[in-house]
Design a protein around this motif. Structure first.
Motif, mmCIF file in Angstrom:
data_model
loop_
_atom_site.group_PDB
_atom_site.id
_atom_site.type_symbol
_atom_site.label_atom_id
_atom_site.label_comp_id
_atom_site.label_asym_id
_atom_site.label_seq_id
_atom_site.Cartn_x
_atom_site.Cartn_y
_atom_site.Cartn_z
ATOM 1 N N ALA A 143 0.898 -1.172 0.024
ATOM 2 C CA ALA A 143 -0.115 -0.055 0.060
ATOM 3 C C ALA A 143 0.875 1.075 0.031
ATOM 4 N N SER A 144 1.213 1.801 -1.099
ATOM 5 C CA SER A 144 1.930 3.090 -1.221
ATOM 6 C C SER A 144 0.980 4.459 -1.364
ATOM 7 N N GLY A 145 1.742 5.370 -1.584
ATOM 8 C CA GLY A 145 0.927 6.676 -1.750
ATOM 9 C C GLY A 145 1.696 7.564 -2.926
ATOM 10 N N HIS A 146 0.610 8.153 -3.589
ATOM 11 C CA HIS A 146 1.070 9.048 -4.840
ATOM 12 C C HIS A 146 1.501 10.392 -4.135
ATOM 13 N N ALA A 147 2.112 11.042 -4.759
ATOM 14 C CA ALA A 147 2.218 12.659 -4.592
ATOM 15 C C ALA A 147 0.985 13.471 -4.217
ATOM 16 N N ASP A 148 -0.055 12.921 -4.960
ATOM 17 C CA ASP A 148 -1.325 13.924 -4.662
ATOM 18 C C ASP A 148 -2.072 13.327 -3.618
ATOM 19 N N GLY A 149 -1.408 12.419 -2.578
ATOM 20 C CA GLY A 149 -2.304 12.002 -1.656
ATOM 21 C C GLY A 149 -2.999 10.795 -1.685
ATOM 22 N N ARG A 150 -3.114 10.323 -3.016
ATOM 23 C CA ARG A 150 -3.879 8.920 -3.412
ATOM 24 C C ARG A 150 -3.211 7.857 -2.783
ATOM 25 N N GLY A 151 -3.866 6.676 -2.540
ATOM 26 C CA GLY A 151 -3.297 5.291 -2.260
ATOM 27 C C GLY A 151 -3.349 4.406 -3.331
ATOM 28 N N GLU A 152 -2.435 3.103 -3.057
ATOM 29 C CA GLU A 152 -2.472 2.186 -4.006
ATOM 30 C C GLU A 152 -2.369 0.860 -3.442
ATOM 31 N N VAL A 153 -3.003 -0.072 -3.679
ATOM 32 C CA VAL A 153 -2.900 -1.529 -3.223
ATOM 33 C C VAL A 153 -2.652 -2.417 -4.522
ATOM 34 N N ILE A 154 -1.807 -3.221 -4.239
ATOM 35 C CA ILE A 154 -1.488 -4.263 -5.260
ATOM 36 C C ILE A 154 -1.536 -5.703 -4.750
ATOM 37 N N LEU A 155 -2.484 -6.250 -5.616
ATOM 38 C CA LEU A 155 -2.835 -7.791 -5.336
ATOM 39 C C LEU A 155 -2.177 -8.656 -6.325
ATOM 40 N N LYS A 156 -1.978 -9.986 -6.232
ATOM 41 C CA LYS A 156 -1.710 -10.880 -6.956
ATOM 42 C C LYS A 156 -3.078 -11.812 -7.233
ATOM 43 N N THR A 157 -3.219 -11.905 -8.465
ATOM 44 C CA THR A 157 -4.477 -12.750 -8.926
ATOM 45 C C THR A 157 -3.911 -14.160 -9.362
ATOM 46 N N ALA A 158 -4.881 -14.982 -9.466
ATOM 47 C CA ALA A 158 -4.316 -16.533 -9.872
ATOM 48 C C ALA A 158 -3.906 -16.398 -11.459
ATOM 49 N N GLU A 159 -2.877 -17.359 -11.730
ATOM 50 C CA GLU A 159 -2.408 -17.549 -13.081
ATOM 51 C C GLU A 159 -3.402 -17.937 -14.047
ATOM 52 N N GLY A 160 -3.600 -17.220 -15.559
ATOM 53 C CA GLY A 160 -4.306 -17.599 -16.156
ATOM 54 C C GLY A 160 -5.900 -17.033 -16.028
ATOM 55 N N THR A 161 -5.735 -15.995 -15.245
ATOM 56 C CA THR A 161 -7.305 -15.431 -15.190
ATOM 57 C C THR A 161 -7.840 -14.782 -16.457
ATOM 58 N N THR A 183 -6.068 -1.491 -12.650
ATOM 59 C CA THR A 183 -5.530 -1.733 -13.903
ATOM 60 C C THR A 183 -4.655 -3.128 -13.404
ATOM 61 N N PHE A 184 -4.527 -4.020 -14.666
ATOM 62 C CA PHE A 184 -3.987 -5.318 -14.558
ATOM 63 C C PHE A 184 -2.526 -5.215 -15.181
ATOM 64 N N GLU A 185 -1.593 -5.661 -14.600
ATOM 65 C CA GLU A 185 -0.188 -5.626 -15.125
ATOM 66 C C GLU A 185 0.166 -7.199 -14.888
ATOM 67 N N GLY A 186 -0.011 -7.880 -15.890
ATOM 68 C CA GLY A 186 0.420 -9.262 -15.952
ATOM 69 C C GLY A 186 -0.616 -10.149 -14.873
ATOM 70 N N ASP A 187 -0.031 -10.559 -13.741
ATOM 71 C CA ASP A 187 -0.898 -11.317 -12.918
ATOM 72 C C ASP A 187 -0.985 -10.259 -11.661
ATOM 73 N N LEU A 188 -0.635 -9.033 -11.806
ATOM 74 C CA LEU A 188 -0.851 -8.114 -10.507
ATOM 75 C C LEU A 188 -2.195 -7.491 -10.793
ATOM 76 N N ILE A 189 -3.020 -6.925 -9.682
ATOM 77 C CA ILE A 189 -4.105 -6.080 -9.825
ATOM 78 C C ILE A 189 -3.622 -4.815 -9.258
ATOM 79 N N ILE A 190 -3.702 -3.645 -9.889
ATOM 80 C CA ILE A 190 -3.162 -2.286 -9.183
ATOM 81 C C ILE A 190 -4.639 -1.477 -9.052
#
Length: 215
Positions: A143-161, A183-190
Protein backbone atom coordinates in the motif's frame (compact mmCIF):
# COMPACT_ATOMS: atom_id res chain seq x y z
CA UNK A 1 6.32 2.65 5.75
CA UNK A 2 2.59 2.39 5.22
CA UNK A 3 0.54 1.94 8.37
CA UNK A 4 -1.25 -1.34 9.02
CA UNK A 5 -5.06 -1.34 8.74
CA UNK A 6 -7.15 -0.17 11.65
CA UNK A 7 -4.05 1.48 13.13
CA UNK A 8 -3.68 1.31 16.91
CA UNK A 9 -6.49 2.73 18.99
CA UNK A 10 -8.70 3.22 15.94
CA UNK A 11 -9.30 -0.53 15.63
CA UNK A 12 -9.76 -1.03 19.37
CA UNK A 13 -12.29 1.82 19.46
CA UNK A 14 -14.23 0.86 16.31
CA UNK A 15 -17.95 0.44 16.98
CA UNK A 16 -18.85 -3.17 17.76
CA UNK A 17 -21.20 -3.51 14.76
CA UNK A 18 -18.56 -2.23 12.32
CA UNK A 19 -15.81 -4.33 13.90
CA UNK A 20 -17.97 -7.47 13.80
CA UNK A 21 -18.73 -6.83 10.13
CA UNK A 22 -15.01 -6.59 9.30
CA UNK A 23 -14.25 -9.74 11.33
CA UNK A 24 -17.05 -11.69 9.59
CA UNK A 25 -15.82 -10.67 6.13
CA UNK A 26 -12.27 -11.73 6.95
CA UNK A 27 -13.57 -14.95 8.55
CA UNK A 28 -15.48 -15.86 5.37
CA UNK A 29 -12.30 -15.37 3.34
CA UNK A 30 -10.22 -17.31 5.88
CA UNK A 31 -12.55 -20.31 5.63
CA UNK A 32 -12.06 -20.58 1.87
CA UNK A 33 -9.16 -22.38 0.18
CA UNK A 34 -5.69 -20.81 0.08
CA UNK A 35 -5.56 -18.08 -2.55
CA UNK A 36 -2.94 -15.63 -3.87
CA UNK A 37 -5.31 -12.73 -3.08
CA UNK A 38 -5.55 -13.71 0.59
CA UNK A 39 -1.79 -14.26 0.81
CA UNK A 40 -1.23 -10.72 -0.47
CA UNK A 41 -3.42 -9.22 2.26
CA UNK A 42 -2.60 -11.63 5.09
CA UNK A 43 -0.28 -9.25 6.94
CA UNK A 44 -2.77 -6.39 6.92
CA UNK A 45 -5.92 -8.33 7.83
CA UNK A 46 -3.99 -10.12 10.61
CA UNK A 47 -2.87 -6.74 12.00
CA UNK A 48 -6.50 -5.64 12.19
CA UNK A 49 -7.58 -8.90 13.88
CA UNK A 50 -4.76 -8.64 16.45
CA UNK A 51 -5.78 -5.05 17.26
CA UNK A 52 -9.36 -6.26 17.74
CA UNK A 53 -8.19 -8.58 20.57
CA UNK A 54 -8.22 -5.39 22.70
CA UNK A 55 -11.76 -4.41 21.64
CA UNK A 56 -14.18 -3.78 24.53
CA UNK A 57 -16.84 -6.07 22.99
CA UNK A 58 -16.27 -9.78 23.78
CA UNK A 59 -17.91 -10.88 20.49
CA UNK A 60 -15.31 -8.89 18.54
CA UNK A 61 -12.46 -10.34 20.64
CA UNK A 62 -13.70 -13.92 20.19
CA UNK A 63 -14.45 -13.52 16.48
CA UNK A 64 -10.97 -12.11 15.88
CA UNK A 65 -9.26 -14.93 17.78
CA UNK A 66 -11.38 -17.56 15.99
CA UNK A 67 -10.48 -16.04 12.61
CA UNK A 68 -6.77 -15.94 13.49
CA UNK A 69 -6.95 -19.65 14.40
CA UNK A 70 -8.59 -20.37 11.01
CA UNK A 71 -5.94 -18.29 9.18
CA UNK A 72 -3.27 -20.19 11.11
CA UNK A 73 -4.70 -23.49 9.81
CA UNK A 74 -4.66 -22.37 6.16
CA UNK A 75 -1.60 -20.09 6.21
CA UNK A 76 0.37 -21.57 9.11
CA UNK A 77 3.89 -20.68 8.00
CA UNK A 78 2.94 -17.16 6.93
CA UNK A 79 0.97 -16.38 10.13
CA UNK A 80 3.88 -17.36 12.37
CA UNK A 81 6.19 -14.98 10.53
CA UNK A 82 3.96 -12.13 11.73
CA UNK A 83 4.36 -10.29 15.02
CA UNK A 84 1.87 -12.04 17.35
CA UNK A 85 2.89 -9.96 20.38
CA UNK A 86 -0.64 -8.62 20.89
CA UNK A 87 -2.04 -12.16 21.02
CA UNK A 88 0.63 -13.14 23.59
CA UNK A 89 -0.15 -10.07 25.73
CA UNK A 90 -3.88 -10.82 25.64
CA UNK A 91 -3.25 -14.48 26.57
CA UNK A 92 -0.98 -13.48 29.50
CA UNK A 93 -3.70 -11.19 30.88
CA UNK A 94 -6.33 -13.94 30.60
CA UNK A 95 -4.06 -16.59 32.15
CA UNK A 96 -3.20 -14.26 35.03
CA UNK A 97 -6.88 -13.52 35.64
CA UNK A 98 -7.74 -17.24 35.53
CA UNK A 99 -4.94 -18.04 37.99
CA UNK A 100 -5.91 -15.50 40.66
CA UNK A 101 -8.80 -17.61 41.86
CA UNK A 102 -11.74 -15.52 40.65
CA UNK A 103 -14.41 -17.23 38.55
CA UNK A 104 -13.52 -17.03 34.86
CA UNK A 105 -16.28 -15.79 32.54
CA UNK A 106 -17.24 -18.18 29.73
CA UNK A 107 -16.29 -15.56 27.12
CA UNK A 108 -12.83 -15.13 28.64
CA UNK A 109 -12.32 -18.87 28.89
CA UNK A 110 -13.19 -19.38 25.21
CA UNK A 111 -10.90 -16.52 24.18
CA UNK A 112 -8.06 -17.95 26.33
CA UNK A 113 -8.43 -21.40 24.72
CA UNK A 114 -8.47 -19.91 21.19
CA UNK A 115 -5.32 -17.89 21.86
CA UNK A 116 -3.60 -20.93 23.38
CA UNK A 117 -4.43 -22.86 20.21
CA UNK A 118 -3.12 -20.03 18.01
CA UNK A 119 0.12 -19.67 19.96
CA UNK A 120 0.67 -23.36 20.80
CA UNK A 121 3.57 -23.78 18.40
CA UNK A 122 4.46 -20.15 17.78
CA UNK A 123 7.45 -20.44 20.09
CA UNK A 124 9.16 -22.62 17.46
CA UNK A 125 8.64 -20.07 14.70
CA UNK A 126 11.23 -17.40 13.88
CA UNK A 127 10.27 -14.10 15.50
CA UNK A 128 10.11 -11.00 13.30
CA UNK A 129 12.47 -8.16 14.16
CA UNK A 130 9.96 -5.46 13.25
CA UNK A 131 7.48 -4.47 15.98
CA UNK A 132 4.67 -4.09 13.45
CA UNK A 133 4.26 -6.06 10.26
CA UNK A 134 5.11 -3.61 7.50
CA UNK A 135 3.83 -4.22 3.96
CA UNK A 136 6.65 -5.59 1.87
CA UNK A 137 7.35 -7.42 -1.35
CA UNK A 138 7.19 -10.66 0.62
CA UNK A 139 3.54 -11.39 -0.06
CA UNK A 140 1.61 -8.66 1.76
CA UNK A 141 -0.22 -5.97 -0.18
CA UNK A 142 2.00 -3.05 -1.01
CA UNK A 143 0.00 0.00 0.00
CA UNK A 144 1.93 3.01 -1.25
CA UNK A 145 1.02 6.62 -1.83
CA UNK A 146 1.16 9.11 -4.67
CA UNK A 147 2.35 12.70 -4.44
CA UNK A 148 -1.27 13.87 -4.65
CA UNK A 149 -2.20 11.92 -1.51
CA UNK A 150 -3.85 8.99 -3.24
CA UNK A 151 -3.23 5.41 -2.15
CA UNK A 152 -2.43 2.23 -4.03
CA UNK A 153 -3.02 -1.45 -3.27
CA UNK A 154 -1.32 -4.19 -5.27
CA UNK A 155 -2.80 -7.71 -5.30
CA UNK A 156 -1.76 -10.88 -7.08
CA UNK A 157 -4.33 -12.82 -9.12
CA UNK A 158 -4.39 -16.50 -9.93
CA UNK A 159 -2.40 -17.39 -13.03
CA UNK A 160 -4.39 -17.64 -16.23
CA UNK A 161 -7.27 -15.37 -15.14
CA UNK A 162 -9.18 -14.79 -18.36
CA UNK A 163 -10.39 -11.50 -19.83
CA UNK A 164 -14.06 -12.08 -18.96
CA UNK A 165 -13.24 -12.67 -15.28
CA UNK A 166 -10.97 -9.61 -15.26
CA UNK A 167 -13.74 -7.46 -16.75
CA UNK A 168 -16.19 -8.58 -14.04
CA UNK A 169 -13.54 -8.02 -11.38
CA UNK A 170 -12.90 -4.52 -12.71
CA UNK A 171 -16.61 -3.69 -12.64
CA UNK A 172 -16.94 -4.85 -8.99
CA UNK A 173 -13.77 -3.19 -7.69
CA UNK A 174 -14.29 0.25 -9.29
CA UNK A 175 -17.79 0.27 -7.75
CA UNK A 176 -16.24 0.21 -4.25
CA UNK A 177 -16.38 3.61 -2.47
CA UNK A 178 -13.06 5.45 -2.71
CA UNK A 179 -11.64 3.48 -5.64
CA UNK A 180 -10.31 5.76 -8.38
CA UNK A 181 -9.08 3.15 -10.87
CA UNK A 182 -7.95 -0.43 -11.30
CA UNK A 183 -5.45 -1.82 -13.80
CA UNK A 184 -3.96 -5.23 -14.60
CA UNK A 185 -0.24 -5.74 -15.11
CA UNK A 186 0.44 -9.39 -15.81
CA UNK A 187 -0.89 -11.30 -12.81
CA UNK A 188 -0.99 -8.15 -10.63
CA UNK A 189 -4.02 -5.99 -9.88
CA UNK A 190 -3.22 -2.35 -9.11
CA UNK A 191 -6.00 -0.48 -7.31
CA UNK A 192 -5.72 3.29 -6.88
CA UNK A 193 -7.69 4.80 -3.99
CA UNK A 194 -8.71 8.37 -3.24
CA UNK A 195 -6.65 8.46 -0.02
CA UNK A 196 -3.69 6.59 1.47
CA UNK A 197 -5.68 5.87 4.63
CA UNK A 198 -8.26 3.95 2.60
CA UNK A 199 -5.54 1.74 1.06
CA UNK A 200 -4.64 0.62 4.61
CA UNK A 201 -8.19 0.33 5.98
CA UNK A 202 -9.12 -3.17 7.18
CA UNK A 203 -12.78 -2.88 6.15
CA UNK A 204 -11.85 -1.65 2.65
CA UNK A 205 -9.30 -4.46 2.21
CA UNK A 206 -11.92 -7.02 3.24
CA UNK A 207 -14.39 -5.59 0.67
CA UNK A 208 -11.64 -5.57 -1.98
CA UNK A 209 -10.72 -9.20 -1.31
CA UNK A 210 -14.39 -10.24 -1.44
CA UNK A 211 -14.83 -8.46 -4.81
CA UNK A 212 -11.77 -10.17 -6.26
CA UNK A 213 -12.45 -13.66 -4.82
CA UNK A 214 -16.11 -13.75 -5.93
CA UNK A 215 -15.02 -14.08 -9.57
Amino acid sequence: GAQCPGGGGAAAAMAAASALNVVRQIQALAEGPRSPEMLECLGQVSSALLFFLDHPDSRVRQGSARTMVKLNQNYHEEVHKLDLGRARSALKRLEAAAADGTAEADDDRELRLLLQELLADASHAPQPVAKHAEPSAGGEPVASGHADGRGEVILKTAEGTDGKVKATMLEKVVALPGVVSMTFEGDLIIVNTRTRALANDASFLADLLVSVKEQ
